[in-house]
Design a protein around this motif. Structure first.
Motif, PDB file in Angstrom:
ATOM      1  N   ARG A   1      32.195 -23.713 -18.377  1.00  0.00           N
ATOM      2  CA  ARG A   1      32.731 -23.888 -16.965  1.00  0.00           C
ATOM      3  C   ARG A   1      31.533 -24.032 -16.031  1.00  0.00           C
ATOM      4  NH1 ARG A   1      36.491 -19.001 -18.480  1.00  0.00           N
ATOM      5  NH2 ARG A   1      37.937 -20.055 -19.785  1.00  0.00           N
ATOM      6  N   GLU A   2      30.686 -23.203 -16.100  1.00  0.00           N
ATOM      7  CA  GLU A   2      29.306 -23.239 -15.278  1.00  0.00           C
ATOM      8  C   GLU A   2      28.563 -24.635 -15.280  1.00  0.00           C
ATOM      9  OE1 GLU A   2      26.758 -22.506 -12.173  1.00  0.00           O
ATOM     10  OE2 GLU A   2      28.641 -21.788 -12.575  1.00  0.00           O
ATOM     11  N   GLY A   3      28.466 -25.327 -16.416  1.00  0.00           N
ATOM     12  CA  GLY A   3      28.020 -26.839 -16.621  1.00  0.00           C
ATOM     13  C   GLY A   3      29.014 -27.743 -16.082  1.00  0.00           C
ATOM     14  N   SER A   4      30.444 -27.529 -16.153  1.00  0.00           N
ATOM     15  CA  SER A   4      31.180 -28.381 -15.576  1.00  0.00           C
ATOM     16  C   SER A   4      31.121 -28.165 -14.019  1.00  0.00           C
ATOM     17  CB  SER A   4      32.803 -27.986 -16.016  1.00  0.00           C
ATOM     18  OG  SER A   4      33.645 -28.813 -15.671  1.00  0.00           O
ATOM     19  N   ARG A   5      31.074 -26.990 -13.550  1.00  0.00           N
ATOM     20  CA  ARG A   5      31.235 -26.751 -12.201  1.00  0.00           C
ATOM     21  C   ARG A   5      29.803 -27.623 -11.466  1.00  0.00           C
ATOM     22  NH1 ARG A   5      28.651 -24.399  -8.320  1.00  0.00           N
ATOM     23  NH2 ARG A   5      27.144 -23.397  -9.552  1.00  0.00           N
ATOM     24  N   LEU A   6      28.865 -27.515 -12.164  1.00  0.00           N
ATOM     25  CA  LEU A   6      27.355 -28.002 -11.782  1.00  0.00           C
ATOM     26  C   LEU A   6      27.461 -29.588 -11.708  1.00  0.00           C
ATOM     27  CD1 LEU A   6      24.811 -25.837 -13.432  1.00  0.00           C
ATOM     28  CD2 LEU A   6      25.159 -25.876 -11.220  1.00  0.00           C
ATOM     29  N   VAL A   7      27.950 -30.139 -12.435  1.00  0.00           N
ATOM     30  CA  VAL A   7      28.376 -31.652 -12.651  1.00  0.00           C
ATOM     31  C   VAL A   7      29.511 -32.060 -11.298  1.00  0.00           C
ATOM     32  CG1 VAL A   7      29.479 -33.593 -13.782  1.00  0.00           C
ATOM     33  CG2 VAL A   7      27.710 -32.239 -15.000  1.00  0.00           C
TER      34      VAL A   7
END
Length: 125
Positions: A114-120
């Motif tokens: 979820r954090e990786g998705s949020r960062l993108v």
């Protein structure tokens, strides 16, 4: 995702300076590069690829484990490409890890995806 056998991959996850030097040359025109800016000091010089500089290792530390950086980058790849979705990754984690030794890592891995998705999604490169 770029691997040792892929001559011109469409995407690459870069978590070190050596990987950047190797993959930047090889990734296909119009491809995607996801760079852990916490670890990689150099910048991509090509203008014909889309690059996401994401502080994955720093974000992993905030989640409680530096080992989550790879899952953050995988979540970023999922959100930034049309190959698979972050939701698919989470579902697969549940199926593969439930009932096994890795079950205790499901919450951390889901949070990292979820954090990786949020960062993108939030990226303004």
């Amino acid at each position: 995702i770029a691997g040792l056998g892929a001559e011109h991959p469409e995407a690459g996850i870069i978590m070190g300076d050596l990987a950047l030097k190797t993959l930047e040359k090889r990734v296909a025109e119009g491809g995607l590069l996801f760079v852990d800016s916490s670890l990689v000091t150099d910048r991509v010089t090509r203008g014909d690829v889309r690059v996401y500089y994401l502080p994955a290792s720093e974000a992993a530390q905030k989640l409680g484990s530096h080992r989550a950086s790879n899952m953050i980058m995988l979540g970023a790849f999922a959100a930034g490409s049309d190959v698979l979705s972050p939701g698919f990754l989470e579902e697969t984690l549940e199926k593969r890890l439930t009932g096994g030794r890795g079950e205790k890592f499901i919450p951390l891995n889901k949070a990292a995806i979820r954090e990786g998705s949020r960062l993108v999604v939030a990226y303004e490169g």
